[in-house]
Design an enzyme around this catalytic site. Structure first.
Site, PDB file in Angstrom:
ATOM      1  N   GLU A 158     -12.891   1.117  -2.734  1.00 44.67           N
ATOM      2  CA  GLU A 158     -12.198  -0.176  -2.444  1.00 44.67           C
ATOM      3  C   GLU A 158     -12.916  -0.985  -1.554  1.00 44.67           C
ATOM      4  O   GLU A 158     -12.465  -1.393  -0.312  1.00 44.67           O
ATOM      5  CB  GLU A 158     -10.855   0.143  -1.802  1.00 44.67           C
ATOM      6  N   GLU A 264      -6.953   6.611 -11.739  1.00 46.16           N
ATOM      7  CA  GLU A 264      -5.640   6.621 -11.024  1.00 46.16           C
ATOM      8  C   GLU A 264      -4.411   5.950 -11.688  1.00 46.16           C
ATOM      9  O   GLU A 264      -3.757   5.249 -11.294  1.00 46.16           O
ATOM     10  CB  GLU A 264      -5.582   5.857  -9.578  1.00 46.16           C
TER      11      GLU A 264
HETATM   12  C1  XIL Z   1      -2.163   6.848  -2.109  1.00 45.12           C
HETATM   13  C2  XIL Z   1      -1.359   8.337  -2.267  1.00 45.12           C
HETATM   14  O1  XIL Z   1      -0.951   8.494  -3.362  1.00 45.12           O
HETATM   15  C3  XIL Z   1      -0.150   8.083  -1.381  1.00 45.12           C
HETATM   16  O2  XIL Z   1       0.587   9.314  -0.957  1.00 45.12           O
HETATM   17  C4  XIL Z   1      -0.817   7.587   0.286  1.00 45.12           C
HETATM   18  O3  XIL Z   1       0.323   7.237   1.056  1.00 45.12           O
HETATM   19  C5  XIL Z   1      -1.381   6.565  -0.054  1.00 45.12           C
HETATM   20  O4  XIL Z   1      -2.590   6.776  -0.848  1.00 45.12           O
HETATM   21  N1  XIL Z   1      -5.655   3.949  -4.364  1.00 45.12           N
HETATM   22  C6  XIL Z   1      -6.414   5.126  -3.945  1.00 45.12           C
HETATM   23  C7  XIL Z   1      -5.492   6.068  -3.366  1.00 45.12           C
HETATM   24  O5  XIL Z   1      -7.541   5.032  -3.982  1.00 45.12           O
HETATM   25  O6  XIL Z   1      -6.065   6.930  -2.606  1.00 45.12           O
HETATM   26  C8  XIL Z   1      -4.175   5.713  -3.123  1.00 45.12           C
HETATM   27  O7  XIL Z   1      -3.499   6.943  -2.735  1.00 45.12           O
HETATM   28  C9  XIL Z   1      -3.493   4.990  -4.047  1.00 45.12           C
HETATM   29  C10 XIL Z   1      -4.269   3.610  -4.084  1.00 45.12           C
END
Ligand code: XIL
Length: 361
Positions: A158, A264
């Site tokens: 990001e 994701e």
């Molecule tokens: C999220 C986790 O799933 C949560 O448990 C935590 O509170 C925050 O992070 N994008 C990403 C991930 O790259 O690392 C994030 O994961 C979700 C959004």
């Protein structure tokens, strides 16, 4: 009269046999496991302690997946919570689980503004020379420790603003300039030349300005021989994101020749706020037709990945949590939704069969 009766009986018999056959094929399909239906790795991000403490969840995880990512346990705040205090315990537990069950371990992530511990930002803000050196030490120590064990890394996560084409004005960007990104890739590659190195971001499947900015960076990296090997589409999508725009974005990214990871995946119905907390709760009940529509959306996503991304660039598809019960959406955005392929009671949803159909087609 007798003939009529016999025809009626035959019809009933036929319907009954069809019913049995359909049910059987559903059972058979379910027992296959997603990983066995796929021609590329199928992963899930998951919290390891939830997984190890829930036998049913574990059984489903082992049946369906051959790649595993930590949801948060391998981020910087978890690995280095205080200066010089590396905490390898949980990452090692994940590694031994992956080894035991012959799953690929995906490293998420090395540098992300949201998981930078406070002690690093406090020190780094005062001293960018220290920060530059710290980043190098951290990446090299971490990647070297898991050399040959972690197959691939999200090196930087990001680095662009939530929307549009600007670099994110993050702590890293403000203190080191945009070169922190390419440096991170170089350090990771020096530590493990065989690891597959990804740049990972969200909304790039729907925001063309953002996608173009990411691709400009990728092309710049390729020209400068920065060792980037892949693009991660987080793919936290919503039911109303058009498939056409997703297809267009995948095609454009695949044209770089890099590995493409859907890293994701989840699909929500409501609209969340990209920055955190809240959103618009249009739906508070999951109706049958919504389940079917979600199955179709999942199926199309898999189908597009298979059709658009050349085989040799298909790094895999990773689901972000695979049950509605455990999904991050509820807690992170404080909003009810049903983003995953299994429901709250760990039963496969129509979405599960959508994925399976997409894989088997
Ligand atoms: C999220 C986790 O799933 C949560 O448990 C935590 O509170 C925050 O992070 N994008 C990403 C991930 O790259 O690392 C994030 O994961 C979700 C959004």
């Amino acid at each position: 009269m007798k003939a009529k009766y016999l025809i009626k009986q035959a019809c009933i018999m036929l319907i009954f046999m069809c019913f049995i056959a359909c049910n059987n094929s559903k059972i058979k399909k379910e027992n296959i496991g997603l990983k066995n239906a796929a021609t590329f790795p199928i992963g899930t991000a998951i919290n390891i302690s939830t997984l190890l403490n829930d036998a049913k969840l574990q059984k489903l995880q082992i049946e369906n997946f051959n790649s595993i990512t930590a949801t948060s346990d391998m981020k910087m705040h978890a690995i280095l919570p205080a200066e010089n205090k590396y905490n390898w315990k949980t990452a090692d537990t994940i590694l031994s689980y992956a080894k035991k069950h012959k799953q690929r371990l995906f490293g998420h992530n090395l540098i992300w503004h949201s998981s930078t511990p406070k002690w690093v930002s406090e020190k780094g803000e005062k001293d960018s020379v220290w920060l530059d050196d710290f980043m190098q030490q951290y990446i090299k120590t971490y990647v070297n420790r898991y050399k040959g064990k972690v197959a691939a890394w999200d090196v930087v996560n990001e680095a662009f603003e939530s929307s549009g084409g600007n670099y994110r004005e993050s702590f890293w960007y403000k203190n080191l300039g945009k070169s922190y990104i390419e440096k991170a890739f170089r350090y990771a590659h020096e530590a493990d030349p065989n690891a597959v190195l990804f740049y990972n971001d969200f909304n790039i499947e729907r925001d063309t300005v953002k996608l173009n900015a990411v691709l400009d960076m990728v092309n710049e990296f390729k020209a400068k021989e920065v060792p980037i090997s892949g693009i991660g589409f987080q793919m936290h999508i919503r039911m109303d994101i058009p498939d056409e725009i997703i297809a267009y974005s995948l095609k454009k990214a695949a044209a770089t020749g890099l590995q493409i990871h859907l890293s994701e995946v989840d699909i929500i119905f409501n609209t969340h706020n990209d920055e955190r907390l809240g959103g618009i709760q249009n739906y508070s009940v999951l109706r049958d037709e919504m389940k079917q529509a979600q199955a179709e959306k999942y199926k199309n996503l898999i189908r597009m990945y298979k059709e658009i991304v050349p085989k040799e660039q298909q790094f895999g598809v990773t689901f972000w949590d695979f049950t509605d019960r455990d999904s991050w959406i509820k807690g992170f955005f404080n909003m009810k939704d049903w983003p995953c392929i299994y429901n709250d009671s760990l039963q496969p949803k129509p979405a599960y069969y959508g994925v399976l159909d997409g894989l088997l087609q």
